[in-house]
Design a protein around this motif. Structure first.
Motif, PDB file in Angstrom:
ATOM      1  N   VAL A 429       0.863  -1.189   0.000  1.00 21.24           N
ATOM      2  CA  VAL A 429       0.000   0.000   0.000  1.00 21.24           C
ATOM      3  C   VAL A 429       0.898   1.237   0.000  1.00 21.24           C
ATOM      4  O   VAL A 429       2.110   1.121   0.184  1.00 21.24           O
ATOM      5  CB  VAL A 429      -0.900   0.029   1.255  1.00 21.24           C
ATOM      6  N   LEU A 430       0.274   2.402  -0.187  1.00 19.37           N
ATOM      7  CA  LEU A 430       1.053   3.639  -0.119  1.00 19.37           C
ATOM      8  C   LEU A 430       0.910   4.257   1.270  1.00 19.37           C
ATOM      9  O   LEU A 430      -0.119   4.110   1.937  1.00 19.37           O
ATOM     10  CB  LEU A 430       0.563   4.654  -1.153  1.00 19.37           C
ATOM     11  N   SER A 431       1.963   4.951   1.675  1.00 18.02           N
ATOM     12  CA  SER A 431       1.937   5.716   2.921  1.00 18.02           C
ATOM     13  C   SER A 431       2.424   7.111   2.573  1.00 18.02           C
ATOM     14  O   SER A 431       3.126   7.297   1.583  1.00 18.02           O
ATOM     15  CB  SER A 431       2.913   5.142   3.947  1.00 18.02           C
ATOM     16  N   VAL A 432       2.072   8.058   3.410  1.00 20.65           N
ATOM     17  CA  VAL A 432       2.620   9.397   3.202  1.00 20.65           C
ATOM     18  C   VAL A 432       3.107   9.943   4.543  1.00 20.65           C
ATOM     19  O   VAL A 432       2.445   9.788   5.570  1.00 20.65           O
ATOM     20  CB  VAL A 432       1.605  10.318   2.474  1.00 20.65           C
ATOM     21  N   ILE A 433       4.284  10.552   4.495  1.00 21.73           N
ATOM     22  CA  ILE A 433       4.831  11.216   5.681  1.00 21.73           C
ATOM     23  C   ILE A 433       4.715  12.709   5.443  1.00 21.73           C
ATOM     24  O   ILE A 433       5.093  13.211   4.374  1.00 21.73           O
ATOM     25  CB  ILE A 433       6.329  10.888   5.888  1.00 21.73           C
ATOM     26  N   LYS A 434       4.181  13.409   6.421  1.00 18.77           N
ATOM     27  CA  LYS A 434       4.171  14.875   6.352  1.00 18.77           C
ATOM     28  C   LYS A 434       4.405  15.382   7.767  1.00 18.77           C
ATOM     29  O   LYS A 434       3.621  15.073   8.674  1.00 18.77           O
ATOM     30  CB  LYS A 434       2.839  15.381   5.802  1.00 18.77           C
ATOM     31  N   GLY A 435       5.485  16.141   7.931  1.00 21.28           N
ATOM     32  CA  GLY A 435       5.826  16.594   9.276  1.00 21.28           C
ATOM     33  C   GLY A 435       6.026  15.391  10.178  1.00 21.28           C
ATOM     34  O   GLY A 435       6.686  14.420   9.818  1.00 21.28           O
ATOM     35  N   LYS A 436       5.360  15.438  11.325  1.00 21.98           N
ATOM     36  CA  LYS A 436       5.558  14.334  12.266  1.00 21.98           C
ATOM     37  C   LYS A 436       4.640  13.146  12.004  1.00 21.98           C
ATOM     38  O   LYS A 436       4.752  12.114  12.663  1.00 21.98           O
ATOM     39  CB  LYS A 436       5.361  14.840  13.693  1.00 21.98           C
ATOM     40  N   TRP A 437       3.714  13.311  11.042  1.00 18.60           N
ATOM     41  CA  TRP A 437       2.704  12.275  10.839  1.00 18.60           C
ATOM     42  C   TRP A 437       3.060  11.309   9.723  1.00 18.60           C
ATOM     43  O   TRP A 437       3.576  11.702   8.677  1.00 18.60           O
ATOM     44  CB  TRP A 437       1.342  12.914  10.514  1.00 18.60           C
ATOM     45  N   LYS A 438       2.746  10.070   9.948  1.00 15.20           N
ATOM     46  CA  LYS A 438       2.800   9.081   8.871  1.00 15.20           C
ATOM     47  C   LYS A 438       1.451   8.385   8.783  1.00 15.20           C
ATOM     48  O   LYS A 438       0.956   7.835   9.769  1.00 15.20           O
ATOM     49  CB  LYS A 438       3.889   8.045   9.135  1.00 15.20           C
ATOM     50  N   TYR A 439       0.890   8.442   7.587  1.00 12.04           N
ATOM     51  CA  TYR A 439      -0.407   7.805   7.329  1.00 12.04           C
ATOM     52  C   TYR A 439      -0.176   6.603   6.423  1.00 12.04           C
ATOM     53  O   TYR A 439       0.483   6.721   5.384  1.00 12.04           O
ATOM     54  CB  TYR A 439      -1.327   8.836   6.655  1.00 12.04           C
ATOM     55  N   ILE A 440      -0.692   5.450   6.811  1.00 11.63           N
ATOM     56  CA  ILE A 440      -0.634   4.252   5.961  1.00 11.63           C
ATOM     57  C   ILE A 440      -2.052   3.950   5.501  1.00 11.63           C
ATOM     58  O   ILE A 440      -2.951   3.772   6.338  1.00 11.63           O
ATOM     59  CB  ILE A 440      -0.067   3.028   6.720  1.00 11.63           C
ATOM     60  N   GLU A 441      -2.264   3.927   4.191  1.00 10.98           N
ATOM     61  CA  GLU A 441      -3.632   3.714   3.699  1.00 10.98           C
ATOM     62  C   GLU A 441      -4.073   2.276   3.996  1.00 10.98           C
ATOM     63  O   GLU A 441      -3.253   1.374   4.109  1.00 10.98           O
ATOM     64  CB  GLU A 441      -3.722   4.016   2.198  1.00 10.98           C
ATOM     65  N   PRO A 442      -5.388   2.072   4.123  1.00 10.08           N
ATOM     66  CA  PRO A 442      -5.866   0.723   4.412  1.00 10.08           C
ATOM     67  C   PRO A 442      -5.621  -0.213   3.233  1.00 10.08           C
ATOM     68  O   PRO A 442      -5.573   0.227   2.083  1.00 10.08           O
ATOM     69  CB  PRO A 442      -7.373   0.916   4.631  1.00 10.08           C
ATOM     70  N   GLY A 443      -5.472  -1.492   3.536  1.00  9.83           N
ATOM     71  CA  GLY A 443      -5.270  -2.480   2.468  1.00  9.83           C
ATOM     72  C   GLY A 443      -5.588  -3.863   2.983  1.00  9.83           C
ATOM     73  O   GLY A 443      -5.512  -4.113   4.188  1.00  9.83           O
ATOM     74  N   ASN A 444      -5.956  -4.731   2.058  1.00 11.66           N
ATOM     75  CA  ASN A 444      -6.400  -6.064   2.500  1.00 11.66           C
ATOM     76  C   ASN A 444      -5.325  -7.139   2.422  1.00 11.66           C
ATOM     77  O   ASN A 444      -5.591  -8.302   2.682  1.00 11.66           O
ATOM     78  CB  ASN A 444      -7.626  -6.490   1.689  1.00 11.66           C
ATOM     79  N   GLU A 445      -4.111  -6.743   2.060  1.00  9.14           N
ATOM     80  CA  GLU A 445      -3.030  -7.730   2.012  1.00  9.14           C
ATOM     81  C   GLU A 445      -2.702  -8.184   3.428  1.00  9.14           C
ATOM     82  O   GLU A 445      -3.008  -7.494   4.400  1.00  9.14           O
ATOM     83  CB  GLU A 445      -1.783  -7.119   1.353  1.00  9.14           C
ATOM     84  N   PRO A 446      -2.019  -9.348   3.550  1.00 14.38           N
ATOM     85  CA  PRO A 446      -1.714  -9.843   4.899  1.00 14.38           C
ATOM     86  C   PRO A 446      -0.872  -8.866   5.713  1.00 14.38           C
ATOM     87  O   PRO A 446      -0.064  -8.108   5.161  1.00 14.38           O
ATOM     88  CB  PRO A 446      -0.909 -11.123   4.638  1.00 14.38           C
ATOM     89  N   ALA A 447      -1.093  -8.903   7.036  1.00 15.37           N
ATOM     90  CA  ALA A 447      -0.358  -8.011   7.939  1.00 15.37           C
ATOM     91  C   ALA A 447       1.043  -8.540   8.230  1.00 15.37           C
ATOM     92  O   ALA A 447       1.926  -7.776   8.630  1.00 15.37           O
ATOM     93  CB  ALA A 447      -1.122  -7.868   9.242  1.00 15.37           C
ATOM     94  N   TYR A 448       1.211  -9.849   8.009  1.00 16.72           N
ATOM     95  CA  TYR A 448       2.465 -10.468   8.440  1.00 16.72           C
ATOM     96  C   TYR A 448       2.853 -11.531   7.429  1.00 16.72           C
ATOM     97  O   TYR A 448       1.994 -12.247   6.903  1.00 16.72           O
ATOM     98  CB  TYR A 448       2.241 -11.111   9.821  1.00 16.72           C
ATOM     99  N   ASN A 449       4.166 -11.642   7.158  1.00 15.81           N
ATOM    100  CA  ASN A 449       4.632 -12.729   6.299  1.00 15.81           C
ATOM    101  C   ASN A 449       5.421 -13.712   7.151  1.00 15.81           C
ATOM    102  O   ASN A 449       6.469 -13.366   7.692  1.00 15.81           O
ATOM    103  CB  ASN A 449       5.501 -12.157   5.165  1.00 15.81           C
TER     104      ASN A 449
END
Ligand code: NG6
Ligand code: CA
Length: 503
Positions: A429-449
């Motif tokens: 998925v895509l994430s964006v960092i701006k200033g102190k914040w990091k946003y990770i967009e939602p996604g349905n792929e597995p959380a762990y490999n």
């Protein structure tokens, strides 16, 4: 003219010529090297004196990112200055994929060629080769780096763990015997040779996931391959071969500005260190190939010294994505880690949306021009290399060149802390960092490999982290700050919609 006057004038002439000569650029791109893998980034269990010397003599970044958490898209963005996720087909490429960057696309190398540089790529390519349908290994392997602005190329087509296990120099497979043509397939066996799956007794290292097809040098790979016996590389010699080719290119061009893109195979799998390094790190083969990588960097620095080029050469060192320990072979890298933390303080690793996926070492040395021993906390993306090096070499860019690449030259050279307003990270998925914040967009792929034991950072809900306090991304604040989530998801939406983000 008096002898002394003549001497004075000729000295003045060489000083002026040198002053005008644009700097050489040596970009060393390590593979899968993590934020915590180097002494200069806090590693204590492993010694990397030659790479640390770049930090000591130059600038060390703490918030620099590869464009993606895997190889092909990171390299695509580095060379084109465009986010790979804008273009279909830029995921991890098979070893027989066609060239992903169409010939004639504006590239970093072509831009530097226009600026008068001799350009070379030595090492891992992984951007496909050949026209639709893939490369013809037995004749001209074309188009490829020569069609994308490289005067010289000596490459591993894809990765060390993918067939064909041969080097390609410009348009030809090195040492190919025409009577023993190469056949490659990623679908079905190309001959009756044993495979890792059927003949594990022939292997020096067993696969842990995948990697059970063609056997080359006792190591089973991804993909099937027949023929080309005289052309096969010896894994233990890859680092020396590449370093040698890189040094030869620099020596041949010592009187001319050059751009060397040296993309090492280390520290990717399979890890087969040269006997000089085998068993020397005390951390198993992954540690040993880090020593090998360090040796390569040391030899490049030394070669520049002996050619008298150090002062007029910018050395940039970075990695294409974060670290992974078990990436498909039972090479004991996991059990021998001995407390070493490849990702340092970060969470995740290669493939991950968490910081360790893309936050990587970045060191820049330019003696006399960049102050020695400084650290920069500025946000920097490798997608900006294109526009930054264009600025260095005074090349104007049109909108269709490097559309997502910002000129961050002053940041790269430590002259300014004025960083990017935001930075996009790319994993599943895509994430964006701006200033102190990091946003990770939602996604349905597995959380762990479970194969790689990596937290991938995917979640069905939005994630928001305050990375100024919570760099390890432990506390998802999305439900506490819904307006920030909204703003950052809109920002990501806009970036996706635009085709040119440079302003
Ligand atoms: C994965 C491989 C991994 C590595 C990676 C590419 C398997 C199970 N895993 O698909 O070993 O080759 O691709 O790495 O096959 S990269 O650094 O080139 O992106
Ligand atoms: Ca990689």
């Amino acid at each position: 003219m008096k002898r002394s006057t003549f001497l004075f004038l000729s000295m003045l002439y060489s000083v002026l010529v040198c002053a005008q000569q644009p700097p050489n650029i040596v970009f060393i791109y390590a593979d899968d090297l993590g934020y915590g893998d180097l002494g200069c980034y806090g590693a204590i269990k492993i010694k990397t004196p030659c790479i640390d010397a770049l930090a000591k003599n130059g600038l060390r970044f703490t918030n620099a990112h590869s464009s993606s958490a895997t190889c092909t898209p990171s390299r695509y963005s580095l060379l084109t200055g465009q986010y790979a996720w804008r273009k279909a087909g830029t995921g991890i490429a098979a070893g027989n994929a066609a060239l992903i960057i169409p010939a004639g696309t504006p590239t970093l190398s072509a831009m530097l060629q226009k600026a008068g540089y001799q350009t070379a790529v030595v090492g891992k390519w992984h951007l496909g080769l050949g026209a639709a349908g893939g490369p013809d290994w037995n004749h001209e392997v074309k188009p490829g780096p020569p069609e994308l602005g490289f005067n010289y190329s000596y490459i591993i087509a894809a990765t060390g763990d993918r067939v064909p296990c041969v080097f390609v120099e410009n348009h030809h497979v090195v040492n190919l015997d025409p009577n023993d043509p190469i056949r490659v397939s990623y679908q079905s066996p190309t001959g009756s040779e044993p495979t890792g799956k059927q003949n594990p007794e022939l292997l020096t290292v067993q696969p842990s996931h995948g990697h059970d097809q063609a056997i080359v040098n006792g190591i089973s790979r991804i993909g099937y391959m027949t023929g080309g016996k005289a052309a096969l590389w010896k894994d233990e010699n890859i680092a020396d071969t590449l370093t040698g080719k890189a040094i030869a290119f620099m020596s041949q061009n010592k009187n001319h500005p050059f751009f060397l893109y040296l993309a090492t195979h280390d520290v990717h799998v399979p890890r087969a260190p040269h006997p000089r390094f085998a068993g020397k790190s005390g951390l198993g083969v992954r540690g040993d190939v880090i020593l090998q990588l360090d040796d390569c960097v040391g030899r490049i620095s030394k070669a520049l010294d002996s050619l008298g080029l150090t002062d007029n050469t910018i050395i940039i060192f970075s990695s294409d994505n974060g670290p992974v320990v078990d990436d498909g072979y039972q090479d004991e890298a996991v059990v021998k880690l001995n407390g070493h933390k490849p990702a340092g303080v970060l969470k995740g690793g290669k493939y991950s949306a968490f910081e360790a996926g893309t936050r990587v070492p970045l060191l820049v040395q330019w003696k006399g021009k960049i102050n020695a021993g400084n650290t920069s906390a500025a946000l920097f993306s490798q997608v900006d290399m294109f526009a930054s090096l264009a600025a260095l070499t005074r090349q104007a860019l049109t909108n269709d060149e490097a559309p997502d690449s910002f000129n961050a030259l002053d940041v790269l050279l430590g002259r300014s802390a004025k960083e990017r307003e935001y930075l996009v990270e790319h994993a599943d998925v895509l994430s964006v960092i701006k200033g102190k914040w990091k946003y990770i967009e939602p996604g349905n792929e597995p959380a762990y490999n479970k194969n790689t034991s990596i937290q991938l950072g995917n979640a069905p809900q939005p994630q928001l982290y305050d990375i100024s306090r919570d760099l390890r991304e432990q506390h998802n604040l999305a439900s506490v700050y819904p307006t920030i989530v909204k703003t950052l998801s809109l920002l990501l939406h806009d970036i996706r919609q635009e085709s040119v983000t440079r302003h």
